[in-house]
Design a protein around this motif. Structure first.
Motif, PDB file in Angstrom:
ATOM      1  N   ALA A  14       0.784  -1.223   0.075  1.00 46.10           N
ATOM      2  CA  ALA A  14      -0.030  -0.030   0.126  1.00 46.10           C
ATOM      3  C   ALA A  14       0.813   1.253   0.134  1.00 46.10           C
ATOM      4  CB  ALA A  14      -1.169   0.003   1.079  1.00 46.10           C
ATOM      5  N   VAL A  15       1.984   1.194   0.862  1.00 43.39           N
ATOM      6  CA  VAL A  15       2.785   2.629   0.886  1.00 43.39           C
ATOM      7  C   VAL A  15       3.291   2.628  -0.527  1.00 43.39           C
ATOM      8  CG1 VAL A  15       5.132   3.245   1.625  1.00 43.39           C
ATOM      9  CG2 VAL A  15       3.322   2.150   3.177  1.00 43.39           C
ATOM     10  N   LEU A  16       3.868   1.410  -1.194  1.00 42.54           N
ATOM     11  CA  LEU A  16       4.526   1.628  -2.629  1.00 42.54           C
ATOM     12  C   LEU A  16       3.695   2.089  -3.417  1.00 42.54           C
ATOM     13  CD1 LEU A  16       6.979  -1.454  -2.649  1.00 42.54           C
ATOM     14  CD2 LEU A  16       7.489   0.767  -2.369  1.00 42.54           C
ATOM     15  N   TRP A  17       2.198   1.602  -3.464  1.00 43.66           N
ATOM     16  CA  TRP A  17       1.345   2.057  -4.415  1.00 43.66           C
ATOM     17  C   TRP A  17       0.946   3.638  -4.181  1.00 43.66           C
ATOM     18  CZ3 TRP A  17      -3.433   4.524  -3.308  1.00 43.66           C
ATOM     19  CH2 TRP A  17      -4.170   4.863  -4.477  1.00 43.66           C
ATOM     20  N   SER A  18       0.964   3.940  -3.044  1.00 35.45           N
ATOM     21  CA  SER A  18       0.638   5.498  -2.572  1.00 35.45           C
ATOM     22  C   SER A  18       1.702   6.355  -3.141  1.00 35.45           C
ATOM     23  CB  SER A  18       0.432   5.622  -1.250  1.00 35.45           C
ATOM     24  OG  SER A  18       1.559   5.640  -0.412  1.00 35.45           O
ATOM     25  N   MET A  19       3.086   5.733  -3.380  1.00 33.04           N
ATOM     26  CA  MET A  19       4.123   6.537  -3.725  1.00 33.04           C
ATOM     27  C   MET A  19       4.231   6.251  -5.213  1.00 33.04           C
ATOM     28  SD  MET A  19       4.293   8.137  -0.727  1.00 33.04           S
ATOM     29  CE  MET A  19       5.651   9.270  -1.495  1.00 33.04           C
ATOM     30  N   GLY A  20       3.464   5.641  -6.026  1.00 34.93           N
ATOM     31  CA  GLY A  20       3.551   5.564  -7.371  1.00 34.93           C
ATOM     32  C   GLY A  20       4.761   4.548  -7.746  1.00 34.93           C
ATOM     33  N   GLU A  21       4.976   3.724  -6.788  1.00 30.76           N
ATOM     34  CA  GLU A  21       6.066   2.651  -6.982  1.00 30.76           C
ATOM     35  C   GLU A  21       5.568   1.271  -7.215  1.00 30.76           C
ATOM     36  OE1 GLU A  21       9.396   3.302  -7.306  1.00 30.76           O
ATOM     37  OE2 GLU A  21       9.171   5.157  -6.715  1.00 30.76           O
ATOM     38  N   LEU A  22       4.347   1.147  -7.077  1.00 32.18           N
ATOM     39  CA  LEU A  22       3.638  -0.052  -7.701  1.00 32.18           C
ATOM     40  C   LEU A  22       2.302   0.171  -8.241  1.00 32.18           C
ATOM     41  CD1 LEU A  22       3.830  -3.177  -6.242  1.00 32.18           C
ATOM     42  CD2 LEU A  22       2.103  -2.563  -4.964  1.00 32.18           C
ATOM     43  N   SER A  23       1.856  -0.566  -9.110  1.00 34.63           N
ATOM     44  CA  SER A  23       0.579  -0.444  -9.913  1.00 34.63           C
ATOM     45  C   SER A  23      -0.653  -1.102  -9.224  1.00 34.63           C
ATOM     46  CB  SER A  23       0.545  -0.910 -11.121  1.00 34.63           C
ATOM     47  OG  SER A  23       0.568  -2.522 -11.105  1.00 34.63           O
ATOM     48  N   ALA A  24      -1.884  -0.419  -9.432  1.00 37.11           N
ATOM     49  CA  ALA A  24      -2.971  -0.857  -8.772  1.00 37.11           C
ATOM     50  C   ALA A  24      -3.221  -2.121  -9.048  1.00 37.11           C
ATOM     51  CB  ALA A  24      -4.062   0.049  -9.453  1.00 37.11           C
ATOM     52  N   PRO A  25      -3.026  -2.794 -10.205  1.00 39.08           N
ATOM     53  CA  PRO A  25      -3.400  -4.359 -10.299  1.00 39.08           C
ATOM     54  C   PRO A  25      -2.517  -4.971  -9.352  1.00 39.08           C
ATOM     55  CG  PRO A  25      -3.537  -3.159 -12.492  1.00 39.08           C
ATOM     56  CD  PRO A  25      -2.897  -2.275 -11.574  1.00 39.08           C
ATOM     57  N   ASP A  26      -1.376  -4.532  -9.161  1.00 38.67           N
ATOM     58  CA  ASP A  26      -0.198  -5.269  -8.136  1.00 38.67           C
ATOM     59  C   ASP A  26      -1.047  -5.170  -6.742  1.00 38.67           C
ATOM     60  OD1 ASP A  26       1.159  -6.304 -10.321  1.00 38.67           O
ATOM     61  OD2 ASP A  26       2.885  -4.306 -10.041  1.00 38.67           O
ATOM     62  N   LEU A  27      -1.557  -3.995  -6.562  1.00 40.62           N
ATOM     63  CA  LEU A  27      -1.927  -3.824  -5.212  1.00 40.62           C
ATOM     64  C   LEU A  27      -3.189  -4.790  -5.193  1.00 40.62           C
ATOM     65  CD1 LEU A  27      -1.914  -2.422  -2.355  1.00 40.62           C
ATOM     66  CD2 LEU A  27      -3.254  -0.658  -3.270  1.00 40.62           C
ATOM     67  N   VAL A  28      -4.075  -4.932  -6.189  1.00 43.44           N
ATOM     68  CA  VAL A  28      -5.177  -5.908  -6.012  1.00 43.44           C
ATOM     69  C   VAL A  28      -4.511  -7.426  -5.779  1.00 43.44           C
ATOM     70  CG1 VAL A  28      -7.039  -6.955  -7.239  1.00 43.44           C
ATOM     71  CG2 VAL A  28      -6.531  -4.546  -7.541  1.00 43.44           C
ATOM     72  N   GLY A  29      -3.473  -7.650  -6.569  1.00 46.02           N
ATOM     73  CA  GLY A  29      -2.725  -8.880  -6.228  1.00 46.02           C
ATOM     74  C   GLY A  29      -2.345  -9.114  -5.070  1.00 46.02           C
ATOM     75  N   ALA A  30      -1.944  -8.143  -4.462  1.00 45.95           N
ATOM     76  CA  ALA A  30      -1.406  -8.131  -2.797  1.00 45.95           C
ATOM     77  C   ALA A  30      -2.577  -8.342  -1.807  1.00 45.95           C
ATOM     78  CB  ALA A  30      -0.665  -6.695  -2.484  1.00 45.95           C
ATOM     79  N   ALA A  31      -3.784  -7.851  -2.262  1.00 45.28           N
ATOM     80  CA  ALA A  31      -5.030  -8.012  -1.766  1.00 45.28           C
ATOM     81  C   ALA A  31      -5.503  -9.571  -1.488  1.00 45.28           C
ATOM     82  CB  ALA A  31      -6.054  -7.133  -1.940  1.00 45.28           C
ATOM     83  N   CYS A  32      -5.368  -9.850  -2.811  1.00 42.64           N
ATOM     84  CA  CYS A  32      -5.845 -11.531  -2.992  1.00 42.64           C
ATOM     85  C   CYS A  32      -4.672 -12.297  -2.317  1.00 42.64           C
ATOM     86  CB  CYS A  32      -5.490 -11.934  -4.366  1.00 42.64           C
ATOM     87  SG  CYS A  32      -6.630 -11.132  -5.415  1.00 42.64           S
ATOM     88  N   ASP A  33      -3.331 -12.197  -2.188  1.00 42.07           N
ATOM     89  CA  ASP A  33      -2.571 -12.851  -1.309  1.00 42.07           C
ATOM     90  C   ASP A  33      -2.679 -12.693   0.151  1.00 42.07           C
ATOM     91  OD1 ASP A  33      -1.140 -13.264  -3.621  1.00 42.07           O
ATOM     92  OD2 ASP A  33       0.564 -11.710  -3.149  1.00 42.07           O
ATOM     93  N   ALA A  34      -3.345 -11.393   0.411  1.00 39.91           N
ATOM     94  CA  ALA A  34      -3.616 -11.114   1.962  1.00 39.91           C
ATOM     95  C   ALA A  34      -4.687 -12.254   2.340  1.00 39.91           C
ATOM     96  CB  ALA A  34      -4.018  -9.959   2.252  1.00 39.91           C
ATOM     97  N   LEU A  35      -5.666 -12.437   1.598  1.00 39.23           N
ATOM     98  CA  LEU A  35      -7.048 -13.282   1.700  1.00 39.23           C
ATOM     99  C   LEU A  35      -6.508 -14.509   1.913  1.00 39.23           C
ATOM    100  CD1 LEU A  35      -9.756 -11.720  -0.331  1.00 39.23           C
ATOM    101  CD2 LEU A  35      -9.643 -11.832   2.132  1.00 39.23           C
TER     102      LEU A  35
END
Length: 157
Positions: A14-35
């Motif tokens: 989430a930090v990397l996404w908020s700073m433009g270092e990670l794409s939104a689809p990659d953050l969705v993937g992180a949410a899947c991993d968290a689940l």
């Protein structure tokens, strides 16, 4: 992966996404991993269900709710605290071998120049990589110095 480590990984992404270092689809993937790792909340499920196309529009709306429901924090985009948090995340990635020392130093220099006090030493070390061919320090020596600096920064708050 434990739920604590899954929460830390989600917060880091989430930090990397908020700073433009990670794409939104990659953050969705992180949410899947968290689940999959056992974290759960209503908004986390909604975030994980986004398509790649929806992610670009809906992550910004859903992420604050996910973080709140899971008791996680993310500094505001563009803030100094966010820049420092992203630097610490990338230092931890470098220490795990996911990012080379030279790439870490280059990222710090490219992203912040010598202006962010927290990463100024990494920017100096990136400058030093450019002197190797002129009889400057060795790449191995600089890699070791970057690693020491990464450990120092990763140990921070």
């Amino acid at each position: 992966m434990t739920s604590d480590s899954a929460a830390r990984l989600l917060q880091d992404r989430a930090v990397l996404w908020s700073m433009g270092e990670l794409s939104a689809p990659d953050l969705v993937g992180a949410a899947c991993d968290a689940l999959v790792s056992g974290l759960d909340s209503p908004t986390l499920r909604r975030l994980a269900a986004l398509t790649r196309a929806e992610a670009a529009y809906d992550v910004r709306e859903l992420l604050p709710g996910v973080l709140d429901e899971l008791g996680l924090v993310c500094p505001p985009p563009g803030s100094t605290a966010g820049q420092e948090a992203a630097a610490r995340v990338l230092c931890r990635r470098a220490l795990r071998g996911e990012l080379s020392p030279r790439a870490l130093a280059f990222w710090a220099h490219r992203s912040h120049g010598h202006e962010l006090p927290l990463t100024a030493r990494l920017a100096e070390l990136d400058d030093a990589y450019g002197t190797i061919e002129y009889g400057g320090p060795t790449a191995a020596g600089l890699d070791a110095e970057v690693t020491v600096e990464a450990r120092r920064l990763a140990a921070g708050p």
